[in-house]
Design a protein around this motif. Structure first.
Motif, PDB file in Angstrom:
ATOM      1  N   GLN A  38      -1.771  -6.859   7.194  1.00 26.06           N
ATOM      2  CA  GLN A  38      -1.324  -6.954   5.805  1.00 26.06           C
ATOM      3  C   GLN A  38      -0.969  -5.631   5.134  1.00 26.06           C
ATOM      4  O   GLN A  38      -0.040  -5.569   4.325  1.00 26.06           O
ATOM      5  N   ASP A  39      -1.733  -4.574   5.391  1.00 22.74           N
ATOM      6  CA  ASP A  39      -1.649  -3.382   4.557  1.00 22.74           C
ATOM      7  C   ASP A  39      -0.302  -2.675   4.675  1.00 22.74           C
ATOM      8  O   ASP A  39       0.215  -2.473   5.777  1.00 22.74           O
ATOM      9  N   VAL A  40       0.226  -2.315   3.522  1.00 16.55           N
ATOM     10  CA  VAL A  40       1.408  -1.459   3.449  1.00 16.55           C
ATOM     11  C   VAL A  40       0.912  -0.057   3.124  1.00 16.55           C
ATOM     12  O   VAL A  40       0.219   0.151   2.122  1.00 16.55           O
ATOM     13  N   GLU A  41       1.243   0.879   3.984  1.00 15.30           N
ATOM     14  CA  GLU A  41       0.702   2.230   3.860  1.00 15.30           C
ATOM     15  C   GLU A  41       0.920   2.792   2.466  1.00 15.30           C
ATOM     16  O   GLU A  41       2.015   2.740   1.911  1.00 15.30           O
ATOM     17  N   GLY A  42      -0.169   3.320   1.900  1.00 16.40           N
ATOM     18  CA  GLY A  42      -0.089   3.932   0.578  1.00 16.40           C
ATOM     19  C   GLY A  42      -0.407   2.995  -0.563  1.00 16.40           C
ATOM     20  O   GLY A  42      -0.532   3.424  -1.714  1.00 16.40           O
ATOM     21  N   THR A  43      -0.543   1.695  -0.267  1.00 14.74           N
ATOM     22  CA  THR A  43      -0.809   0.730  -1.345  1.00 14.74           C
ATOM     23  C   THR A  43      -2.124  -0.019  -1.133  1.00 14.74           C
ATOM     24  O   THR A  43      -2.388  -1.019  -1.792  1.00 14.74           O
ATOM     25  N   GLU A  44      -2.955   0.481  -0.207  1.00 15.64           N
ATOM     26  CA  GLU A  44      -4.178  -0.244   0.134  1.00 15.64           C
ATOM     27  C   GLU A  44      -5.148  -0.345  -1.030  1.00 15.64           C
ATOM     28  O   GLU A  44      -5.926  -1.293  -1.112  1.00 15.64           O
ATOM     29  N   ASN A  45      -5.120   0.626  -1.945  1.00 20.97           N
ATOM     30  CA  ASN A  45      -6.143   0.694  -2.993  1.00 20.97           C
ATOM     31  C   ASN A  45      -5.565   0.575  -4.401  1.00 20.97           C
ATOM     32  O   ASN A  45      -6.082   1.161  -5.343  1.00 20.97           O
TER      33      ASN A  45
END
Length: 746
Positions: free
Chosen positions: A155-162
């Motif tokens: 799922q994770d898009v790099e830079g938007t995890e948090n």
């Protein structure tokens, strides 16, 4: 359409989704509630197929994905049970990233969807369950850790995890943790999942069956959860508002949608005969319980009549659609995803991904026995007899929920890179009903420098809708192994492919069998990985993620008995390593290496003071002997600031052998002695560390006391007991006490 708010990418997702849903008529809304969403051409809404699968690679199970001349296949990684045996969190996430890259590339080319109903995260409670190949094993902490890592990879898009607003967090693809909950009976001696009512204590529900799902939602931020076919304590899971609405969406704060396992609502009506419901009653029940999407056509067929009969509120339909379309917004279904637009054909079955599949198989393979034989030297063992029903395995290595692999390296192909292979099948197939193939295999073994026997199980023995009734090798396989081993000129290596454990005590004790490996179902490059381990190109470091029981285990209790703790009145033993105290073939966490590792304790915390006030209340615990009971036995973990109570452990791992290798450091906690029905031990952490020969590495663990020292009592309270806990590293290689005390602020 340029004036439609849902098409305005500058607006928040919530505003856009509301505008989209509000533009539909009631029947148009209902037509979007099945996995095959019809779309609404009138307002420019395209149709969408929600059902795709990516359990261990992009699969062609499900209507959302297909292969053709443009994309003939996708990378098929090892099945989950073998990948779990690596105990390598970073590997689990990396595989998820590779799979989602291939999925996105196929979506760009019109061959796949964006929503994948994977992974399977049910705990493997009993070795007979047919779907163990899909699971990460028997420990709920390991299963949940696998789930959160694999989901993050998907799922994770790099830079938007948090990002702060998780309902707008971009998704690479959408994952789904399934099947909630207490689902692990498929088809056993006339009992099937469509009729089964799992009678589960609240203690087991909290401690075991729900824990991986809670971790998947809270730690993995998964965007979907699937409910299962079975009932739990009389209630079909897909119609249980306490499970779906209150727990998954409420307590755990799911940012996504809840979907039914395919045709589950129909199963409720036709097989469970839940409350004597009509079809309209059933869709009303499930919608109100919090089920947003139906894999099937019950919602699209019967929600309209249910609404006309006054059984369904349009508001409930709106709510489900908002969850569904928010996920599609996050996936870029309406706006595109510029960061993934460049992915295409070259990103599917890339050399990098094929090598990752090979590495995953190598890391998961478990060395069970080695009588100073492995690894073989290719210069000395030039002629290799490769025999057995899996010697030329192809599709058997892929398991289920598989697509079409990029390529397949069968074991005979893998071994041919190390020497001349003499191949005999030994059995006509895994069921091995014909012994006439054994003699040619014996002849091959007589004429080879070494013999590798590849045996085990397959989808004809264990898979979805097919549970096992015994823990033995099928047919004449045992005879094949013993007879080949008796006449082989060179050393004999036995390789077992299976998901569930097999009683191979005969081979463990047979001095003619010098080494045993377990290879799960190792994916498209499994043959290469097995050969690399046998010939020492790779030093095995995998550990068993399930207990391998002796054959008489199946005579001790039925598969349908759900409690994990022993039932003394019935003579039933406990389940999983946490509660089973009998003898085993190989225990959970077992695995050897071609080198040897020593542990030493660098630093550890031996005491923990928990500050309590007059607003805290001591909770009682049942002790086997009340003389051992402390004045304040326990406190509710919900009542204390658990993040304030952390303890650390640092271990030095020394490789004292002559070969580089990876060691899996397993850490358990044992509760204070005397607490009735507490786990024998429970895993609280693990780390796979690579250590060069004659070198050492330090491994640091940080533990939350509530999660790592807590227990669940029979009333399903999550408690932190006071007293002397024990931290155990490995198989009691290192252990030390940690004293938990409560200090009262008067």
């Amino acid at each position: 359409m340029s004036n439609f708010a849902y098409c305005d990418s500058s607006l928040p997702f919530a505003v856009r989704v509301k505008d989209l849903v509000d533009r539909m008529t009631l029947m148009e809304k209902i037509n979007q509630l099945g996995d095959n969403a019809f779309g609404v051409p009138r307002i420019g809404l395209e149709k969408y197929e929600w059902w795709s699968e990516a359990l261990h690679g992009v699969s062609n199970v499900g209507r959302g994905t297909h292969f053709d001349n443009l994309i003939p296949g996708a990378t098929s990684f090892p099945t989950v049970i073998l990948t779990a045996a690596s105990f390598n969190e970073s590997l689990w996430k990396t595989i998820g990233q590779a799979v989602s890259t291939e999925a996105r590339a196929m979506y760009n080319l019109g061959r796949a969807g964006l929503t994948y109903w994977s992974p399977t995260i049910n705990v493997a409670r009993d070795p007979r369950w047919g779907r163990i190949t899909e699971t990460p094993g028997e420990d709920p902490f390991v299963v949940g850790t696998y789930a959160s890592n694999y989901v993050r990879g998907l799922q994770d898009v790099e830079g938007t995890e948090n990002v702060t607003d998780l309902n707008s967090r971009p998704l690479k693809v959408s994952a789904c943790c399934k099947h909630a909950a207490a689902y692990d009976v498929d088809n056993w001696l006339g009992v099937d999942r469509y009729h089964f009512d799992a009678r589960v204590t609240e203690q087991d529900m909290v401690e075991t069956f729900l824990r991986p799902f809670e971790m998947c939602v809270k730690d993995g931020d998964v965007s979907s959860v699937m409910c299962s076919y079975n009932r739990v304590n009389g209630i079909p899971t897909c119609a249980d508002p306490r499970l779906l609405k209150e727990t998954i969406r409420g307590d755990w704060d799911l940012h996504g949608y809840i979907v039914a396992d395919c045709d589950s609502i129909e199963v409720m009506v036709d097989f469970h005969k839940w409350l004597g419901d009509t079809q309209e009653d059933a869709v009303a029940q499930t919608l109100k319980a919090g089920l947003d999407l139906d894999c099937g056509d019950y919602y699209t067929q019967f929600t309209g009549p249910a609404a006309k009969q006054g059984k369904v509120r349009e508001e409930d339909i709106d709510k489900s659609l908002k969850y569904l379309y928010t996920v599609l917004m996050r996936l870029g279904f309406f706006d595109g995803s510029p960061s993934f637009n460049s992915l295409g054909k070259n990103d599917v079955c890339s050399d990098k991904h094929i090598e990752l599949a090979t590495e995953a198989a190598r890391e998961g393979i478990v060395l069970l026995k080695n009588n100073k034989t492995l690894p073989l030297q290719s210069s000395k063992f030039r002629k290799i007899a490769v025999v057995g029903p899996h010697a030329n395995a192809t599709s058997a290595m892929i398991g289920n929920y598989a697509g079409i692999p990029c390529q397949i390296t069968a074991p005979i192909d893998g071994f041919s890179k190390y020497g001349k292979v003499i191949y005999e099948m030994g059995c006509g197939e895994v069921l091995c009903k014909n012994e006439s193939f054994i003699f040619p295999a014996m002849k091959a073994a007589k004429n080879a420098d070494a013999t590798v026997i590849l045996a085990g199980l397959g989808l004809s023995v264990e898979q979805e809708s097919l549970d096992r009734v015994d823990l033995l090798l099928p047919g004449y396989q045992t005879q094949l192994i013993n007879q080949v081993a008796a006449v082989s000129k060179g050393p004999v290596i036995l390789v077992i492919m299976s998901a569930g454990g097999v009683d191979i005590s005969f081979a463990k004790e047979n001095e003619n069998i010098k080494a045993i490996l377990w290879a799960g179902y190792p994916g498209e490059e499994g043959g290469q990985a097995i050969a690399d381990v046998v010939f020492g190109k790779y030093n095995p470091g995998g550990r068993l993620p399930i207990t391998w029981h002796e054959a008489n285990y199946v005579d001790l209790l039925p598969l349908t008995s759900m409690p994990l703790r022993p039932i003394d009145s019935l003579g039933y033993p406990g389940r999983t390593y946490k509660f089973f105290n009998g003898s085993t073939v190989y225990p959970f966490g077992y695995g050897l290496s071609y080198t040897h590792f020593n542990y030493s304790l660098v630093s550890s915390q031996r005491s923990l003071l928990v500050n309590l006030t007059k607003f805290h209340h001591c909770r009682n615990l049942t002790y086997d002997n009340d003389a051992n009971k402390p004045p304040c036995p326990a406190v509710l973990t919900n009542d204390i600031e658990c993040n304030n109570y952390i303890f650390e452990l640092e271990i030095e791992v020394q490789n004292v052998g002559e070969r580089d290798g990876s060691e899996v450091v397993l850490v358990y906690s044992k509760p204070p002695k005397g607490i009735a029905e507490a786990p024998l031990k429970q895993m609280i952490g693990f780390n796979r560390v690579f250590v060069k020969a004659r070198k050492n590495e330090k491994v640091n663990f940080v533990f939350n006391a509530c999660k790592s020292l807590g227990i669940v009592d029979y009333k399903a309270y999550q408690l932190l007991p006071s007293g002397q806990h024990t931290i155990v590293v490995g198989d009691d290689v290192v252990s030390y006490p940690i004293q938990v005390s409560f200090g009262f602020d008067q």
